[in-house]
Design an enzyme around this catalytic site. Structure first.
Site, PDB file in Angstrom:
ATOM      1  N   GLY B  41       0.836  -1.205   0.000  1.00  0.00           N
ATOM      2  CA  GLY B  41       0.000   0.000   0.000  1.00  0.00           C
ATOM      3  C   GLY B  41       0.862   1.244   0.000  1.00  0.00           C
ATOM      4  N   GLY B  46       1.354   3.983   4.064  1.00  0.00           N
ATOM      5  CA  GLY B  46       2.370   3.143   3.431  1.00  0.00           C
ATOM      6  C   GLY B  46       3.555   3.932   2.918  1.00  0.00           C
ATOM      7  NE  ARG B 338     -16.010  13.499   9.108  1.00  0.00           N
ATOM      8  CZ  ARG B 338     -14.855  13.243   8.525  1.00  0.00           C
ATOM      9  NH1 ARG B 338     -14.402  12.019   8.471  1.00  0.00           N
ATOM     10  NH2 ARG B 338     -14.163  14.225   7.982  1.00  0.00           N
ATOM     11  CD  GLU B 432     -10.107   3.672   5.763  1.00  0.00           C
ATOM     12  OE1 GLU B 432      -9.528   4.329   4.884  1.00  0.00           O
ATOM     13  OE2 GLU B 432     -11.315   3.400   5.721  1.00  0.00           O
TER      14      GLU B 432
END
Lengths: 288, 645, 251
Positions: B41, B46, B338, B432
């Site tokens: 990644g 990454g 959110r 993530e």
């Protein structure tokens, strides 16, 4: 593929810099040309050509300028080939991207101008080097002086028979010279062919110069030539239209305040210079 | 079961990281050259990790799913990045950033990790500035800040509406420098197909070259998973098309446990769905909520008239508008976190007040334009407004924007300890892809912070602690039986997918998966829906393996095949997401169980029974996965009910 | 809306490509260009043929992955958009749409409409960065940067690396791409120490990779989805001149 081993930006700057010389020379050339329009029998024009033909500083610049023309053309051609090779497979659909008018056709407008330059050189520039025969002029004083020298030699019997005959012929010819072989102020013999130079000024007369004034007028008297000339200057206008702004871009002169000014100057230059050149045949065609 | 050791250092919260760093093991420069690291990644996490590890002197190989690291979806983060610099003198501090993040995550994140995140966040800004990231500045030439949801201070640093892009390009440039220096080797258009575990340690990966279809083997001393989230399980999400949780699933199969899979963030401000052909949803930055006001019509008749096109929203009088966030949460107003903003929008639309096709609310800039002028708004949000207009074909300066919540981010991910190491030694997870810092809900502008904190400032330390013991471990050959087996199983999987030659396209099945997930495991969950979803997902899995249609061949570029492989893994992920959502009988953060609400209709958390991380262990095909619990102990923070009123 | 699509198909880098014609019906005007291709691909899969390969990722105009040459324009008939942001409402019903891959010597076709753009990364690797390593940097506010300079740097930095500038340029020149990076870093005090060496190296790499020369037609500027200005090229020229004439550093 790289045809010349310089960085792309170096080549681009060289192209611009050589172009810049040409841009600087154009107003000078135009200034001289505009002398054609003075109804002084070509006096100013002749003086200017004389200066350009004899001044040493000008001669140095002449070499620089000639080199600039050649290098500008050579680099442009090589870059065009390199650029073509950077896209070996072309698009099927021709581009619809909006780009400034003419910027895409610089090589073609340049090509037209280069062709005209060849004609122009044959017509005028090569005459100077005796590569092509043109028309010539000679200062009457110089001719007179030369004649007097010969006459003295004649009296002291130093001339061969052949020289004597030629001197007599010159005397006869010059006393009957027609008005169209004289300039308005009767200071110069003009519009002479090589043979006429020999006839009027004597076999070994050296002080004659190309008569660019009459050569120009003669060319412009030709309608076809005048029209080609006008068209070429329209093309030059397009070429110049992109040139100056492009030059600033290439030399890195980009500034929020000055770039708009440069753009206006570039446009003005591209209109005024070709218009100035074109004014001459137009004037001759319609005003005289 | 106590297989889960989070390895939190002893000591006061503020001393833990310092203490860890001063006592950890290091690797000397000569030995670093002998150690290989694989990073999968090339997003923020990454790229930053690979660049930092490469600069330290390790041999790094990095694998990119696209043609360049700059494509990673970190690039799409718009709003900004948090840091407790307190440049605004508005009372910010590391403690406050820590508190806000823990609270925003609804007390489901690990205290020590979050504190460390808040602690190193300031260095990220300094690092970014030094890399040449053009952060927004004020007229004095100093860094500017904006405010973001879930906090009462302005601590968000930004670069127009393209902060993620700029930070990613910063990490990409650091990576490029290392690639040039030869410490990092980059392999583009590669997708990780399997993890190779030798003697219980992650020792390599199998990749598929997406350009040629070739399977390739790579060995190393440690593997870093920086593969992002799994939001695309929902089919329609704000994630990019290439985003997938497939690599994480391979790790899960090989023994890395998966934490909190049900924690999915639904972002409140996305452009609503317009048709069946839609391939993804576009996010409108949360920063818009700084100046935009969210409303729906106060009267249900007006909402109906607007939906039918009989009424223009701009004609609706001020008193006929319901600014429901300002009404319900006066303290935070439009800047509530959110999850709350999303649920409130869903509540209004479900009650019949929605506009557009019924699933949209207005985000209105009229007041802001009157107050600040159109130019100021254009300067702040110009690119977002332009993006909106390009997609919807409506001018947001003149008309209110329409927005609706959409899946955006997955807080869940591979379980990691304080060192960001998974349950497989030598396998690390970052960004993530791991679960660690956001609990049940991530605050805006924190994803960039976490990805970069992990990559620049945490992994370079914690991985050394692991690798220090491996300096005598020789490089492993890629011809070992473990590599043979891994490649064989990958090949078998590819061949079996190609052999199905069924009736349904990958996209069709993907849409079906997305539909199940959005309807049953979406914004409002309940036991009934979840118990229905689980067999539906099992059926879908069966249907996939018997009826998918993939054309073309496996030995060339074949995006259909790549999509199919990911879909297979996404169905599996969906199953543990549903199971995790079912076991978590409380409402917290992004996980909202309709049965567990307060009398006022707010989420009701159950700290007594559910203050733990749900960690799922794979037990084999057709076997039920087992859930382990990592209890969360809040030693330093006072656990409260989240209140934004 | 109905369309006739003429699409470049090519099995692999070495294969000879050709245009294939497809008819597509009932497309919503609100459909994005790539969604229209998704629909086409789904129908191709249903007909058991190989779908059209095209690069795409974020589908919101920021990753730079998509890029198709549509009816004679990179990213198609709209200004300041990427292909993924182009919508079918920009076309007329019944129109024939010709879709080609980016064409340039350094961008070989991998399959169908997918080209290899790693040349862009190679140029950045030559020096499109400031050589700092993680940690050990001064405070973010230690060096104030005038707002207008920071804003200009931001404009240059908004390049998404899609390659439309190169695809649009009649010379396949990469000057806008390289110029934007050189300019961004030259404008910032942090980028100054390496400015002279950076521009020389990046330009040398650009030339080596086979991109064409700039002839100031500004097609790049016209097609850049992020509206990056040609002044970036001018700035790079200036940086190059200074590096070659003033600086003592050579490559």
């Amino acid at each position: 593929m790289k045809l010349i081993k310089f960085a792309s930006i170096t080549k681009k700057i060289a192209l611009a810099a050589f172009g810049l010389f040409l841009l600087l020379f154009l107003p000078v050339h135009l200034g001289i040309n505009l002398c054609l329009l003075r109804e002084d029998g070509g006096e100013w024009y002749r003086n200017a050509s004389h200066f350009m033909g004899t001044n040493y500083i000008v001669k140095v610049f002449e070499i620089v300028l000639l080199a600039s023309v050649l290098l500008h053309i050579i680099i442009a051609i090589l870059l065009t080939i390199e650029n073509f090779l950077a896209r070996p497979i072309r698009y099927k659909v021709a581009t619809k991207t909006k780009t400034p008018f003419m910027s895409r056709y610089m090589i073609w407008t340049g090509g037209v101008i280069a062709c005209f330059l060849v004609i122009h050189f044959i017509n005028f520039y090569f005459v100077k080097f005796d590569l092509v025969e043109g028309k010539y002029s000679a200062d009457m004083e110089q001719v007179d002086k030369h004649f007097q020298e010969k006459a003295i030699k004649l009296q002291s019997g130093e001339l061969s028979e052949k020289e004597q005959a030629s001197l007599m012929a010159q005397y006869q010819a010059i006393s009957q010279v027609s008005m169209d072989k004289m300039d308005k102020n009767r200071k110069n013999l003009v519009n002479l062919t090589k043979d006429e130079v020999k006839l009027y000024c004597g076999e070994d007369f050296k002080h004659y110069e190309p008569d660019f004034y009459n050569m120009s007028l003669e060319l412009f008297a030709n309608k076809t030539y005048s029209i080609i000339y006008l068209l070429v200057f329209v093309v030059l206008g397009f070429h110049l239209f992109h040139a100056l702004g492009s030059l600033a871009q290439t030399l890195g002169l980009n500034h929020k305040k000055y770039t708009p000014i440069i753009d206006v100057v570039a446009l003005a230059y591209a209109v005024i210079i070709p218009l100035g050149f074109a004014a001459i045949p137009l004037w001759l065609m319609f005003m005289l | 079961m106590s297989t889960l050791d989070s390895k939190i250092p002893e000591g006061q919260l503020s001393e833990k990281w310092t203490r860890y760093k001063s006592s950890q093991k290091l690797v000397n420069p000569a030995n670093k050259r002998k150690l290989d690291i694989i990073v999968v990644g090339t997003g923020l996490a990454g790229s930053s990790a690979a660049a930092s590890l490469g600069a330290l002197g390790f041999n790094v190989k990095i694998f990119c799913i696209s043609d360049s690291p700059r494509r990673a979806h970190s690039i799409a983060a718009q709003g900004g990045i948090n840091a407790a610099k307190n440049y605004q003198n508005d009372g910010d501090s590391i403690e406050r950033l820590f508190n806000d993040t823990i609270k925003g995550g609804d007390y489901r994140a690990r205290e020590a990790n979050v504190y460390r995140l808040a602690e190193v966040a300031n260095s990220i800004i300094d690092q970014g500035v030094a890399q040449g990231i053009p952060f927004a500045r004020d007229y004095a030439g100093l860094l500017d800040n904006r405010s973001f949801g879930g906090s009462q201070v302005s601590r968000t640093f930004y670069a127009k509406g393209q902060t993620g892009q700029q930070l990613l390009l910063g990490a990409y440039s650091a990576l490029s420098k290392e690639i040039k220096a030869g410490t990092v080797k980059m392999y583009e258009r590669r997708e990780m197909m399997d993890l190779v575990v030798i003697d219980g340690q992650a020792r390599g990966i199998i990749t598929r070259n997406l350009q040629t279809g070739e399977l390739e083997r790579w060995s190393s001393h440690a593997v870093v998973m920086a593969t992002g989230g799994y939001g695309n399980v929902y089919f329609l999400s704000t994630n990019a098309m290439e985003c997938n949780g497939s690599a994480a699933v391979q790790c899960y199969h090989k023994g890395a446990m998966f934490a909190n899979p049900c924690f999915v963030q639904i972002h409140p401000t996305c452009i609503p769905v317009k048709g069946d052909y839609q391939s993804k949803l576009t996010l409108m930055s949360e920063s818009l909520r700084n100046d935009g006001r969210i409303w729906v019509p106060k009267n249900i008749e007006d909402a109906k008239a607007i939906r039918e096109g009989k009424l223009n929203p701009t004609d609706l009088k001020e008193e006929d508008r319901d600014y429901y966030l300002e009404r319900r949460y006066p303290a935070f107003g439009n800047l509530v976190p959110r999850d709350i903003a999303s649920r409130a929008a869903k509540e209004r639309c479900d009650a019949g007040y929605g506009v557009g096709a019924g699933f949209a609310v207005y985000l209105d800039f009229k007041t802001a334009i009157e107050r600040l002028g159109r130019d100021k708004i254009q300067e702040r949000y110009g690119n977002l407004f332009q993006m909106y207009e390009k997609i919807v074909d409506v001018d947001p300066y003149e008309n209110p924007m329409m927005i609706y919540p959409a899946v955006h981010y997955t807080m869940g991910g591979l379980w990691v300890d304080y060192e960001l190491q998974t349950t497989i030694p030598g396998l690390f997870a970052t960004g993530e892809a791991n679960f660690s810092d956001h609990g049940a809900n991530r605050l805006g502008a924190s994803a960039l912070m976490q990805g970069l904190a992990d990559g620049y400032f945490i992994l370079p330390y914690t991985m050394q602690n692991f690798l220090a013991d491996k300096i005598h471990q020789p490089r492993v050959s890629i011809e070992t039986k473990e590599f043979d087996e891994a490649e064989k199983s990958v090949r078998a999987k590819l061949e079996s997918i190609m052999a199905i030659k069924g009736e349904k396209t990958v996209d069709t099945l993907q849409r079906e998966l997305g539909h199940i997930m959005w309807e049953y495991v979406g914004m409002g969950r309940n036991a009934e829906k979840l118990t229905k979803a689980i067999p539906m997902l099992a059926d879908l899995r069966k249907e996939f393996w018997s009826n998918v249609r993939v054309t073309g061949d496996m030995n060339s570029m074949n995006p259909e095949l790549a999509k199919a492989l990911r879909l297979a893994d996404h169905i599996e992920l969906a199953e543990i997401m549903a199971k995790d959502a079912l076991q978590r009988e409380e409402s917290c953060g992004g996980h909202y169980r309709e049965e567990y609400v307060t009398d006022e209709g707010e989420a009701r958390r159950d700290d007594k029974n559910f203050m733990f991380v749900g960690v799922w262990e794979y037990k084999g095909e057709e076997q039920e996965p087992i859930m382990h619990k990592e209890e969360l102990n809040y030693e330093f923070i006072n656990v409260q009910q989240r209140n934004y009123k | 809306m109905d369309f006739t699509l003429k699409i470049w198909r090519q099995e692999n880098q070495k294969a000879k490509g050709r245009f294939e014609t497809y008819k597509i019906k009932d497309i919503s005007p609100d459909c994005s260009f790539l969604e229209m291709l998704d629909i086409l691909n789904e129908s191709l899969v249903n007909k058991l043929s190989h779908p059209v390969c095209f690069d795409n990722d974020c589908r919101e105009g920021i990753c730079g992955m998509c890029g198709l040459y549509i009816n004679g324009r990179p990213h198609g008939p709209d200004d300041a958009v990427t292909t993924c942001q182009l919508h079918m409402r920009k076309f007329t019903d019944g129109e024939t749409i010709t879709i080609e891959p980016w064409r340039a010597k350094p961008f070989p076709v991998i399959r169908d409409l997918v080209v290899d753009r790693t040349a862009l990364d190679k140029m950045i690797q030559e020096g499109g960065y400031i050589s700092v390593t993680s940690g050990g940097v001064p405070d973010g506010n230690a060096i104030p940067i005038p707002k207008h300079k920071a804003d200009q740097a931001m404009d240059s930095a908004s390049c998404i690396g899609c390659g439309a500038c190169i695809a649009a340029c009649k010379n396949a020149s990469a000057m806008l791409f390289v110029g934007a990076k050189v300019t961004q870093l030259a404008l910032l005090p942090q980028g100054k120490p390496e400015a002279a060496i950076r521009v020389q190296k990046m330009v040398a790499k650009m030339d080596e990779l086979g991109f064409g020369n700039c002839t100031n037609t500004y097609a790049c500027e016209a097609e850049c989805p992020k509206e990056i200005k040609r002044s970036n090229i001018s700035r790079m020229n200036l940086e190059f001149i200074l590096a070659k004439i003033v600086s003592e550093e050579t490559i």
